[in-house]
Design a protein around this motif. Sequence first.
Motif, PDB file in Angstrom:
ATOM      1  N   VAL A 101       0.838  -1.198   0.000  1.00 29.34           N
ATOM      2  CA  VAL A 101       0.000   0.000   0.000  1.00 29.34           C
ATOM      3  C   VAL A 101       0.872   1.248   0.000  1.00 29.34           C
ATOM      4  CG1 VAL A 101      -1.976  -1.069   1.173  1.00 29.34           C
ATOM      5  CG2 VAL A 101      -0.115  -0.055   2.517  1.00 29.34           C
ATOM      6  N   GLU A 102       0.245   2.384  -0.304  1.00 32.35           N
ATOM      7  CA  GLU A 102       0.896   3.688  -0.204  1.00 32.35           C
ATOM      8  C   GLU A 102       0.408   4.363   1.076  1.00 32.35           C
ATOM      9  OE1 GLU A 102       2.976   5.521  -2.281  1.00 32.35           O
ATOM     10  OE2 GLU A 102       3.264   3.922  -3.764  1.00 32.35           O
ATOM     11  N   VAL A 103       1.361   4.796   1.912  1.00 33.83           N
ATOM     12  CA  VAL A 103       1.019   5.432   3.185  1.00 33.83           C
ATOM     13  C   VAL A 103       1.475   6.896   3.158  1.00 33.83           C
ATOM     14  CG1 VAL A 103       1.394   5.406   5.679  1.00 33.83           C
ATOM     15  CG2 VAL A 103       1.211   3.247   4.418  1.00 33.83           C
ATOM     16  N   PRO A 104       0.609   7.845   3.531  1.00 29.33           N
ATOM     17  CA  PRO A 104       0.986   9.264   3.511  1.00 29.33           C
ATOM     18  C   PRO A 104       2.167   9.556   4.428  1.00 29.33           C
ATOM     19  CG  PRO A 104      -1.393   9.010   3.778  1.00 29.33           C
ATOM     20  CD  PRO A 104      -0.801   7.647   3.947  1.00 29.33           C
ATOM     21  N   VAL A 105       3.023  10.501   3.992  1.00 34.56           N
ATOM     22  CA  VAL A 105       4.169  10.948   4.800  1.00 34.56           C
ATOM     23  C   VAL A 105       3.809  12.301   5.425  1.00 34.56           C
ATOM     24  CG1 VAL A 105       6.585  11.642   4.775  1.00 34.56           C
ATOM     25  CG2 VAL A 105       5.820   9.735   3.343  1.00 34.56           C
ATOM     26  N   ILE A 106       3.976  12.410   6.745  1.00 29.62           N
ATOM     27  CA  ILE A 106       3.666  13.632   7.476  1.00 29.62           C
ATOM     28  C   ILE A 106       4.937  14.142   8.157  1.00 29.62           C
ATOM     29  CG2 ILE A 106       2.265  14.688   9.276  1.00 29.62           C
ATOM     30  CD1 ILE A 106       0.651  13.707   6.891  1.00 29.62           C
ATOM     31  N   VAL A 107       5.234  15.445   7.986  1.00 29.86           N
ATOM     32  CA  VAL A 107       6.404  16.044   8.619  1.00 29.86           C
ATOM     33  C   VAL A 107       5.958  16.800   9.864  1.00 29.86           C
ATOM     34  CG1 VAL A 107       8.294  17.696   8.355  1.00 29.86           C
ATOM     35  CG2 VAL A 107       7.610  16.260   6.421  1.00 29.86           C
ATOM     36  N   GLU A 108       6.690  16.609  10.963  1.00 28.18           N
ATOM     37  CA  GLU A 108       6.381  17.333  12.190  1.00 28.18           C
ATOM     38  C   GLU A 108       7.635  18.020  12.718  1.00 28.18           C
ATOM     39  OE1 GLU A 108       5.021  14.523  15.078  1.00 28.18           O
ATOM     40  OE2 GLU A 108       7.019  13.696  15.443  1.00 28.18           O
TER      41      GLU A 108
END
Length: 214
Positions: A101-108
């Motif tokens: 699957v493709e999983v979203p990348v989130i920057v914090e």
Amino acid sequence: MPTSLHATLRTDFGKGAARRIRRNDQIPAVLYSKGDTPIHLTLPGHETFLIIKDNINALINVEYDDNTSLALVKDVQRHPVSREIEHLDLSLVTRSQKVDVEVPVIVEGESAPGTIHYLELNSLPVNAPVIDIPEQITISVEGLEDGAVLRVSDLSLPEDVTCELDDEQPLVVVEIPRIDESDLETPGSEDEDEAAEDEQTDEGSEEESEDEES
């Protein structure tokens, strides 16, 4: 954990039938199973929206005609303007299965003062247990200085989750913004240059007129 969703079997097909379904706040869907005939379903619109709005890889217990199938959301088709869900593709899975699957990348976090970060990939291709797919992959840029690069090898993935990309693939780059000299030019400076050129042209025309008269 999977969320239960009651569906009905769909017997009408085509664009006209799909429009009628959507007018009733429902969503046409297809449940695919390897080697079997696809099952055409109608899903409740609002409940379906709530399930997938924050999880593009939602796992659903689809209940229809006294049957319950474990399904993974594989594709969501949305209206280009309203972004409302127009159609859903589901894939039949088992609880012991691993899936790609493709999983979203989130920057914090915040990088060092005066720097900004660039996200090279908005999503990450991973292989994960179907009952434990991460909703997102989080990367921290807290305090990182100019020139820092975070790569796939820097990720801390959940257990049994692997990334399909090379370890050296850049994910986030931290830089000091570079200003192009052309961006520093103001619209007024161009007008002033044009006015100066026009003034020189006018002076040249006057001198030529004086020469001709003499």
